[in-house]
Design an enzyme around this catalytic site. Sequence first.
Site, mmCIF file in Angstrom:
data_model
loop_
_atom_site.group_PDB
_atom_site.id
_atom_site.type_symbol
_atom_site.label_atom_id
_atom_site.label_comp_id
_atom_site.label_asym_id
_atom_site.label_seq_id
_atom_site.Cartn_x
_atom_site.Cartn_y
_atom_site.Cartn_z
ATOM 1 N N SER A 90 0.792 -1.224 0.008
ATOM 2 C CA SER A 90 -0.091 0.109 0.106
ATOM 3 C C SER A 90 0.850 1.487 -0.160
ATOM 4 O O SER A 90 0.458 2.292 0.325
ATOM 5 C CB SER A 90 -0.777 0.181 1.291
ATOM 6 O OG SER A 90 -0.213 0.267 2.199
ATOM 7 N N THR A 194 -0.047 2.850 5.014
ATOM 8 C CA THR A 194 0.661 3.926 4.516
ATOM 9 C C THR A 194 1.910 4.161 5.511
ATOM 10 O O THR A 194 1.841 3.825 6.781
ATOM 11 C CB THR A 194 -0.168 5.303 4.993
ATOM 12 O OG1 THR A 194 -1.163 4.959 4.065
ATOM 13 C CG2 THR A 194 0.380 6.383 4.746
ATOM 14 N N THR A 212 1.613 6.869 0.062
ATOM 15 C CA THR A 212 0.939 5.918 0.119
ATOM 16 C C THR A 212 0.251 5.673 -1.260
ATOM 17 O O THR A 212 0.051 6.706 -2.133
ATOM 18 C CB THR A 212 -0.465 5.859 0.962
ATOM 19 O OG1 THR A 212 -1.094 4.602 1.081
ATOM 20 C CG2 THR A 212 -1.334 7.270 0.709
ATOM 21 N N ARG A 222 -9.989 8.770 -6.520
ATOM 22 C CA ARG A 222 -10.149 8.866 -4.958
ATOM 23 C C ARG A 222 -8.724 9.426 -4.460
ATOM 24 O O ARG A 222 -7.676 8.821 -4.618
ATOM 25 C CB ARG A 222 -10.580 7.689 -4.370
ATOM 26 C CG ARG A 222 -10.813 7.740 -2.888
ATOM 27 C CD ARG A 222 -9.675 7.484 -2.126
ATOM 28 N NE ARG A 222 -9.723 7.008 -0.700
ATOM 29 C CZ ARG A 222 -8.845 6.812 0.151
ATOM 30 N NH1 ARG A 222 -7.369 6.704 -0.087
ATOM 31 N NH2 ARG A 222 -8.979 6.704 1.499
ATOM 32 N N THR A 245 -2.549 6.827 9.702
ATOM 33 C CA THR A 245 -2.975 5.716 8.916
ATOM 34 C C THR A 245 -4.138 5.265 9.231
ATOM 35 O O THR A 245 -4.919 5.485 10.083
ATOM 36 C CB THR A 245 -1.654 4.561 9.097
ATOM 37 O OG1 THR A 245 -1.817 3.624 8.389
ATOM 38 C CG2 THR A 245 -1.838 4.102 10.579
ATOM 39 N N GLY A 246 -4.643 4.563 8.028
ATOM 40 C CA GLY A 246 -6.137 3.873 8.424
ATOM 41 C C GLY A 246 -7.153 4.542 7.177
ATOM 42 O O GLY A 246 -6.605 4.858 5.947
HETATM 43 C C1 SD4 Z 1 -5.963 6.450 2.663
HETATM 44 N N1 SD4 Z 1 -4.649 6.640 4.865
HETATM 45 O O1 SD4 Z 1 -5.449 6.351 1.557
HETATM 46 C C2 SD4 Z 1 -4.699 6.062 3.664
HETATM 47 C C3 SD4 Z 1 -4.655 4.689 3.657
HETATM 48 C C4 SD4 Z 1 -3.641 3.866 4.278
HETATM 49 O O2 SD4 Z 1 -2.568 2.034 3.405
HETATM 50 O O3 SD4 Z 1 -3.400 3.971 5.206
HETATM 51 N N2 SD4 Z 1 -3.272 2.873 3.510
HETATM 52 O O4 SD4 Z 1 -6.957 6.441 3.191
#
Ligand code: SD4
Length: 332
Positions: A90, A194, A212, A222, A245-246
Amino acid sequence: MADRRSFLKASALGAAAGLPILTACAQAEDEATAQAPDQGPAVRPVALATWIHGVDANRAAWPILESGGRALDAVEAGVKVPEADPAITSVGYGGAPDRDGRVTLDACIMDESGRCGSVAFLEHILHPISVARRVMEVTPHVMLVGQGALDFALAQGFERQDMLTEEAEANWRRWMSENGVTAPPPINAENHDTIGMLTLDRDGNLSGACTTSGAAYKYHGRVGDSPIIGAGLYVDNDVGGATATGWGEAVIRAVGCFLVVELMRQGHPPDEACRLAVERVIEKNPDWRDIQVGFIALDKRGRYGGYCIAPGFNYAAKTPDLDELIDAPSRL
Ligand code: SD4
């Protein structure tokens, strides 16, 4: 670490009791070795980064920090490691594509003077973080997106390359055939890794970076929280920095990292600031039990912490005395 944790707890109690922690920090911040009675010594340098791949990122940043280099150079060098690693699905090369099979990248960077640069929805570039830095350094802008960001990168001498690995393509094809084009992106702790990174250099300056490939199989176009200053990353050299992250949509709704830094400004130590910001994310996102959001934070004195919604989020910390991976405490 046990000592450090209890010291953080003591600071949290101080903040709750309304003690003038921030004032003490401000007075001490010019002296690397200054000590407030309830705060312990300032620690420098420090590298802090999300997830297990943060360990290698910190190690890549360390020679720069240890030799007295700049936090900004260290944070860029650190996050370039997972960007180039195809095994990390990711971030950067090898990252999961969107539902059209295209790897689109989000990244931002921020330095000690509050300058920032960002790219979003960028394709075909191995190191989006370095393009973000270039946006910061050579343009009057903060953010470039999509084709414009790619054109800028190519004009700046970055090479165009294919970012979709065979493995990522096979996984994408399997997911699309099992779920179909209208399915929401998979939301779970494993889907979010990320890299967000914060550094404090020997001069006491802070920088941060976040990069990321975003949520796997997202809609084409997106953009998540990671390239958005204040959401996926924020640094204020007077106070501290935070990165997230998330599930980016949830972080954006709460302007998560700005909030973490403002909470530290009010005197909350980093771990408590992250916890309170997660509580805000929870308030603003009724589906919070189904998502993961994690924050890490590093303050001007080298204190750090993290917190997340669901168990499973960890982060790496490196200081002159330790090099460790820490399981973030969670709400669930
Ligand atoms: C997102 N916060 O694009 C990032 C996702 C993530 O590994 O943490 N991806 O929403």
